[in-house]
Design an enzyme around this catalytic site. Sequence first.
Site, PDB file in Angstrom:
ATOM      1  CE  LYS A   1      -7.876 -24.641  26.415  1.00 21.03           C
ATOM      2  NZ  LYS A   1      -9.298 -24.646  26.628  1.00 21.03           N
TER       3      LYS A   1
ATOM      4  CE  LYS B   1      -6.193 -26.313  19.019  1.00 20.51           C
ATOM      5  NZ  LYS B   1      -7.096 -25.233  18.642  1.00 20.51           N
TER       6      LYS B   1
ATOM      7  CB  THR C   1      -6.732 -23.571  22.294  1.00 22.94           C
ATOM      8  OG1 THR C   1      -7.816 -23.284  23.175  1.00 22.94           O
ATOM      9  CG2 THR C   1      -5.659 -24.342  23.044  1.00 22.94           C
TER      10      THR C   1
HETATM   11  P1  NAD Z   1     -14.681 -24.030  15.019  1.00 24.29           P
HETATM   12  O1  NAD Z   1     -13.940 -24.852  14.037  1.00 24.29           O
HETATM   13  O2  NAD Z   1     -16.130 -24.277  15.251  1.00 24.29           O
HETATM   14  O3  NAD Z   1     -14.515 -22.462  14.662  1.00 24.29           O
HETATM   15  C1  NAD Z   1     -13.400 -21.897  14.037  1.00 24.29           C
HETATM   16  C2  NAD Z   1     -13.935 -20.959  12.963  1.00 24.29           C
HETATM   17  O4  NAD Z   1     -12.839 -20.252  12.367  1.00 24.29           O
HETATM   18  C3  NAD Z   1     -14.665 -21.685  11.836  1.00 24.29           C
HETATM   19  O5  NAD Z   1     -15.976 -21.174  11.692  1.00 24.29           O
HETATM   20  C4  NAD Z   1     -13.802 -21.395  10.596  1.00 24.29           C
HETATM   21  O6  NAD Z   1     -14.555 -21.273   9.402  1.00 24.29           O
HETATM   22  C5  NAD Z   1     -13.155 -20.093  11.000  1.00 24.29           C
HETATM   23  N1  NAD Z   1     -11.951 -19.786  10.239  1.00 24.29           N
HETATM   24  C6  NAD Z   1     -10.955 -20.623   9.854  1.00 24.29           C
HETATM   25  N2  NAD Z   1     -10.007 -19.945   9.173  1.00 24.29           N
HETATM   26  C7  NAD Z   1     -10.416 -18.650   9.144  1.00 24.29           C
HETATM   27  C8  NAD Z   1      -9.865 -17.458   8.587  1.00 24.29           C
HETATM   28  N3  NAD Z   1      -8.699 -17.476   7.943  1.00 24.29           N
HETATM   29  N4  NAD Z   1     -10.557 -16.310   8.727  1.00 24.29           N
HETATM   30  C9  NAD Z   1     -11.740 -16.280   9.389  1.00 24.29           C
HETATM   31  N5  NAD Z   1     -12.311 -17.378   9.941  1.00 24.29           N
HETATM   32  C10 NAD Z   1     -11.650 -18.539   9.817  1.00 24.29           C
HETATM   33  O7  NAD Z   1     -13.873 -24.158  16.390  1.00 24.29           O
HETATM   34  P2  NAD Z   1     -14.370 -23.737  17.857  1.00 24.29           P
HETATM   35  O8  NAD Z   1     -14.906 -24.946  18.544  1.00 24.29           O
HETATM   36  O9  NAD Z   1     -15.180 -22.501  17.766  1.00 24.29           O
HETATM   37  O10 NAD Z   1     -12.959 -23.409  18.543  1.00 24.29           O
HETATM   38  C11 NAD Z   1     -12.258 -22.208  18.292  1.00 24.29           C
HETATM   39  C12 NAD Z   1     -11.018 -22.183  19.172  1.00 24.29           C
HETATM   40  O11 NAD Z   1     -11.421 -22.293  20.542  1.00 24.29           O
HETATM   41  C13 NAD Z   1     -10.058 -23.334  18.915  1.00 24.29           C
HETATM   42  O12 NAD Z   1      -8.751 -22.853  19.011  1.00 24.29           O
HETATM   43  C14 NAD Z   1     -10.391 -24.324  20.032  1.00 24.29           C
HETATM   44  O13 NAD Z   1      -9.283 -25.129  20.376  1.00 24.29           O
HETATM   45  C15 NAD Z   1     -10.754 -23.381  21.152  1.00 24.29           C
HETATM   46  N6  NAD Z   1     -11.652 -23.956  22.156  1.00 24.29           N
HETATM   47  C16 NAD Z   1     -12.738 -24.680  21.799  1.00 24.29           C
HETATM   48  C17 NAD Z   1     -13.571 -25.213  22.775  1.00 24.29           C
HETATM   49  C18 NAD Z   1     -14.786 -26.028  22.407  1.00 24.29           C
HETATM   50  O14 NAD Z   1     -15.365 -26.664  23.307  1.00 24.29           O
HETATM   51  N7  NAD Z   1     -15.239 -26.028  21.167  1.00 24.29           N
HETATM   52  C19 NAD Z   1     -13.282 -25.000  24.123  1.00 24.29           C
HETATM   53  C20 NAD Z   1     -12.186 -24.217  24.461  1.00 24.29           C
HETATM   54  C21 NAD Z   1     -11.373 -23.703  23.466  1.00 24.29           C
END
Ligand code: NAD
Length: 290
Positions: free
Chosen positions: A162, A237, A87
């Site tokens: 979204k 966010k 997102t």
């Molecule tokens: P998270 O923080 O658990 O995962 C993100 C991952 O990206 C982390 O493991 C981090 O180490 C990695 N990362 C950061 N910089 C990086 C780079 N340069 N190269 C490679 N990896 C890198 O977050 P999440 O909960 O998995 O969410 C991911 C996305 O999905 C976000 O944009 C969030 O808004 C969206 N989202 C999350 C949810 C939820 O319920 N968690 C629901 C819908 C959407």
Amino acid sequence: MKIGFIGLGNMGAPMATNLARARHAVAGFDVVGVTVEGVAQAASATEAATGAEVVITMLPNGDILRRVAAEIIPAMEPGAVLLDCSTVDVQSARDVAAEAVAAGLHALDAPVSGGVGGAAAGTLTFMVGGGEDGFNIARKLFDVMGQKAVHCGPSGNGQAAKICNNMILGVTMIATCEAFALADKLGLDRQAMFDVVSTSSGYSWSMNAYCPAPGVGPKSPADNDYKPGFAAELMLKDLRLSQMAAEAVDADTPMGRAACDLYAQFVEKEGGKGRDFSAMLPRFEARGHG
Ligand code: NAD
């Protein structure tokens, strides 16, 4: 299919696992060096992307997406698909897609709803922006990771869908919680309140499917001491992204603004961080008028 998966966090790891279980060849990379069952660990984002037919990114925000995209686009072969499921702000999605398309790639922005539970169960909903050809290539991956993929139009439109959806969700959750708190003070039983509203014109997903009052309606994070679920800081966010988009296109979104301000106060000043976004109800319970 040969897939690169970049960003193996709470959402990315289970999504990558489901792809590997469906017998796709997945190479994964995350800066924190996570290992995911069935996923080959790449040493860099570039390594994960090299030779992949589809590269999926699942990253925290638009700035990180821009950086990762700048690194991997030159390593990808023309005709491959860059599929961002994070997102992020609409502008980052559109800029990254333009760079990818200029390099001969297909680009899709495909943010999800369904949370960590949906990612693990393979029941996410994808809201997809980008070209028809890319969408058709990615369709079989959406089928593995989710239960529905809606093609919303050109690049950025997945993100637009979204943040509009989540703006409605934030506003209706607040409205539902403040109405419960008012009902309490008027001496109206919560079960009666639910029975009426869930079958009357005030109904919504927040009331009917995710009731913020414990012990009322279907099971929800309210029944688990407001452990997320969908954390209040993630709602914040998304509300910030919707306000950023509203400013950029000069749209008047007063309820979205109010919801954004209230979640900011809740998360940053009132201990809401780490609690489900429906914990707005105990917040209102503890307050008075004005
Ligand atoms: P998270 O923080 O658990 O995962 C993100 C991952 O990206 C982390 O493991 C981090 O180490 C990695 N990362 C950061 N910089 C990086 C780079 N340069 N190269 C490679 N990896 C890198 O977050 P999440 O909960 O998995 O969410 C991911 C996305 O999905 C976000 O944009 C969030 O808004 C969206 N989202 C999350 C949810 C939820 O319920 N968690 C629901 C819908 C959407």
